[in-house]
Structures are given as C-alpha cells and as structure tokens.
Design a protein around this motif. Sequence first.
Motif, PDB file in Angstrom:
ATOM      1  N   ALA A 177       0.832  -1.199   0.000  1.00 48.87           N
ATOM      2  CA  ALA A 177       0.000   0.000   0.000  1.00 48.87           C
ATOM      3  C   ALA A 177       0.870   1.254   0.000  1.00 48.87           C
ATOM      4  CB  ALA A 177      -0.920  -0.007   1.218  1.00 48.87           C
ATOM      5  N   ILE A 181       0.686   3.902  -2.985  1.00 47.64           N
ATOM      6  CA  ILE A 181       0.197   5.232  -2.601  1.00 47.64           C
ATOM      7  C   ILE A 181       1.289   6.275  -2.771  1.00 47.64           C
ATOM      8  CG2 ILE A 181      -0.652   6.613  -0.670  1.00 47.64           C
ATOM      9  CD1 ILE A 181      -2.053   4.064   0.355  1.00 47.64           C
ATOM     10  N   PHE A 186      -3.192   8.418  -2.669  1.00 49.45           N
ATOM     11  CA  PHE A 186      -4.257   7.551  -2.165  1.00 49.45           C
ATOM     12  C   PHE A 186      -5.480   7.577  -3.075  1.00 49.45           C
ATOM     13  CE2 PHE A 186      -8.092   6.988   0.493  1.00 49.45           C
ATOM     14  CZ  PHE A 186      -7.877   5.675   0.893  1.00 49.45           C
ATOM     15  N   THR A 190      -5.645   1.864  -6.387  1.00 51.26           N
ATOM     16  CA  THR A 190      -6.758   0.924  -6.368  1.00 51.26           C
ATOM     17  C   THR A 190      -6.378  -0.315  -5.568  1.00 51.26           C
ATOM     18  OG1 THR A 190      -6.100  -0.306  -8.350  1.00 51.26           O
ATOM     19  CG2 THR A 190      -7.420   1.701  -8.682  1.00 51.26           C
ATOM     20  N   ILE A 191      -7.408  -0.970  -5.032  1.00 56.58           N
ATOM     21  CA  ILE A 191      -7.192  -2.201  -4.280  1.00 56.58           C
ATOM     22  C   ILE A 191      -6.519  -3.249  -5.170  1.00 56.58           C
ATOM     23  CG2 ILE A 191      -8.361  -4.162  -3.206  1.00 56.58           C
ATOM     24  CD1 ILE A 191      -8.241  -1.859  -1.352  1.00 56.58           C
ATOM     25  N   ILE A 194      -2.801  -2.550  -5.405  1.00 54.07           N
ATOM     26  CA  ILE A 194      -2.120  -2.829  -4.137  1.00 54.07           C
ATOM     27  C   ILE A 194      -2.020  -4.332  -3.915  1.00 54.07           C
ATOM     28  CG2 ILE A 194      -2.300  -2.583  -1.629  1.00 54.07           C
ATOM     29  CD1 ILE A 194      -3.591   0.188  -2.188  1.00 54.07           C
ATOM     30  N   TYR A 206      -9.241  -8.775   0.939  1.00 54.90           N
ATOM     31  CA  TYR A 206     -10.470  -8.437   1.664  1.00 54.90           C
ATOM     32  C   TYR A 206     -10.688  -9.312   2.900  1.00 54.90           C
ATOM     33  CZ  TYR A 206     -12.084  -4.936  -1.624  1.00 54.90           C
ATOM     34  OH  TYR A 206     -12.205  -3.784  -2.369  1.00 54.90           O
ATOM     35  N   GLY A 211     -12.079  -2.183   2.881  1.00 54.72           N
ATOM     36  CA  GLY A 211     -12.070  -1.289   1.732  1.00 54.72           C
ATOM     37  C   GLY A 211     -10.844  -0.400   1.769  1.00 54.72           C
ATOM     38  N   LYS A 212     -10.784   0.575   0.859  1.00 54.87           N
ATOM     39  CA  LYS A 212      -9.608   1.428   0.742  1.00 54.87           C
ATOM     40  C   LYS A 212      -9.346   2.241   2.004  1.00 54.87           C
ATOM     41  CE  LYS A 212      -8.378   4.198  -2.524  1.00 54.87           C
ATOM     42  NZ  LYS A 212      -8.414   5.150  -3.659  1.00 54.87           N
ATOM     43  N   GLU A 213     -10.416   2.815   2.587  1.00 47.64           N
ATOM     44  CA  GLU A 213     -10.221   3.647   3.778  1.00 47.64           C
ATOM     45  C   GLU A 213      -9.724   2.808   4.945  1.00 47.64           C
ATOM     46  OE1 GLU A 213     -13.979   5.518   4.220  1.00 47.64           O
ATOM     47  OE2 GLU A 213     -13.529   7.132   2.800  1.00 47.64           O
ATOM     48  N   LEU A 215      -7.952   0.186   4.614  1.00 50.56           N
ATOM     49  CA  LEU A 215      -6.568  -0.139   4.279  1.00 50.56           C
ATOM     50  C   LEU A 215      -5.632   0.973   4.730  1.00 50.56           C
ATOM     51  CD1 LEU A 215      -4.300  -1.664   2.819  1.00 50.56           C
ATOM     52  CD2 LEU A 215      -5.065  -0.608   0.693  1.00 50.56           C
TER      53      LEU A 215
END
Length: 360
Positions: A177, A181, A186, A190-191, A194, A206, A211-213, A215
């Motif tokens: 990440a 990032i 950020f 994308t997930i 990453i 998952y 989700g992204k936040e 993460l």
Amino acid sequence: MNSFGGGAMKAGYAEGQGISIALLRPDKVIGEMRAPASSLADGAIHQGALIGFACELSAAGAALHLAPGQSSGAGQIQATMLTQCRSSLVSGECLLIHAGAGAMLWQTQLHDAHGAPVAVIAHSRILSAGRQDDAQAPRDPVAGAAKTAKNAKPERSENGAALPVAEIRRRQIVDAACEVIARKGFANATIREIAAAAGLHVPTMYQYIDGKEALLELVYSYAIRQIHAGLGQAAAGCRTARDQLHAMISVLLENGDRYRRQVGVLNREFKSLPHESRQRILREYGGLHEQLAKVVTAGIEAGEFRPVNPVIMAHVLETVCDIWPLRQFAVREIGLSAFREEMMRLIDASLGSDPATTRG
C-alpha cells in the motif's frame, strides 16, 4: 536516481550482470544494476534481467542468515511489472518479509535511473539442510515460508513473539500500500494494484480489510504499533532515564531510515482518512509521545534532567527525529550515524544531562 553510500561488493553472476551491492543487512539489501547490452531488448531492460537482479539481492541478504554449509536457492517468484525500464541503470531495495525454518520471503522494489518505480517482485528462497519437503518451492511463498519442521523454533517477530501467517500478510499489504500510494497518491490507488504489488489476490486482501479507507487506517495503525513495541523494548534494558531516552531516539531514527517511504506516505495522506479514523489514529499516535514524556518525567524526578515540560519535549524530540526520513534530500550525505550523534548531543544539551554523572 537513488544514491547509495559505501563501497560496493561484486561477485560471480552479479559482477557479470553489472550488479553492485551498496547496503547489506540481514533484513535489507540495496543495490544497483548497470545492465549489459545483452539484457536490453528494444531499448528496455528485459524482464528476466530485472527478476535476476532481484534474486541476486535476496541471495546476498539470505547468505547472512545461513549456517555453515547451508545454502539457499530461488523458489517461487511473483513479479508485478509496472512499466518498462528504459534506462540502463536500475536500483533495487530488497526487504525481508519473513524468515522460516525452510524458506524465506523477500520483496524487491525496482526503480529506474530517474527514481520511477519499475517493478515489485516477491520471491521466496528455499533453504537447504531442512526437511526433505522443505526443499520444494512452495506454491504460496508466504504459506510455504511459514511452514517449519516440527522440532524447529516458531518464527519470531522483532519483539520475540511468534509470527503468524496473518501478520506476514499484513506486512505485505502495508508495504505494498505504501509503495502504490507513494507513487500514485491515495485517491488514484486501487485495491487491485495494491493486491498485485503485495503478491496477493484481491479476495485475499479483503480477508484483512473492508475497503480502501480501512486499508489506509491499517497502514497507520500498523506503523504506530510497531514503533510502540520498539520503544518499549529499547527502554527496558536501560538503567538511567538518559540512557532510555537515547535508546528510544535511536529506535525512532532507525525506523525512520528503514521505513522512510512509509513515513512519507503517512505524513502526506493523513487528510485522506475519514474523521473517525483520524481520531483513532491520533489517540494511538499520542501514545508515542506519552512514552517519551514518561521517560523525561522520570529523569526530572531523578535529578538527571532540568525541569522542562515533558509533553512539549516529547513532541520536539519526535519531530526532530522525523527530519531524517522526511528530509533525506538535505541530510543524507551526513549519514545516519552522524545525524544520530548530533541528536544525542541535542538531547543532553536541552535537558541539561551530564553523561559523567548519569552513568555513575
């Protein structure tokens, strides 16, 4: 271009491929490859040469862990190519993700001569002299690295605790990440990207995040917990408050050096966290200053330090430590050792501590 200090070491295949190693530690290897013409195709370094470079870095790091007569060999490799490398010079930073009884997992980030990311390569190394089934390359490099012989000691983290596979996964996710990032920001990360950088499938990601936040909050929380543990260990074996503070500052500087990319991401992306996440992270982060302030208070009460505001001093010391990872463009040539020594003099001068008396 990433620059390295110190003398380079060359040997064997690495020398033939123009590979030099500038930093060699059990947990981290940094090097450069000046690719020969045979490694170029249509003006770009061939992917196989990049993978070979990553494997040479991990082999150098793995050699520091081997017992006499033991050897390591390449296992499973998962390469995520981000772009073509059209410069003949490529730099690499290879980090140890996990070390088990029969295998090790390394992750290498490659950059071109301009510092642009080229590839992220996750690769396992299989260790000899283990059980027979350990000699086979694992289908899953993380799961394979986590398998140990029945009579082997369980894998340990830096604080001595057993290291489960879930913790290894989190380390992979956090490192990946930060890499993505740092490169894209950020908002644009994308997930899927990453997950690819971590060497994981999206469904596996998952299992650890919602989700992204979530993460991004994991990145902050993981980093803070690691620092908490490191500060506690550093202070545990010290007799005086002055020695405790010196040991804790050393840990903050070493973490800043080792995780400078992560530090940059954390300082830049805090605003991207939702409000509730920011509040949780601020509470966790406040614990770091509490640890420092507690030692300053103890030193004042013992007569080692002059009377100061412990909270202000804790924030000042932690902020000065951030100079190393955040402003290496200005202080890198000084070197970490010299920077650390100056920090210790600053602590002693500002707190009025006398090494001759505090060491008894």
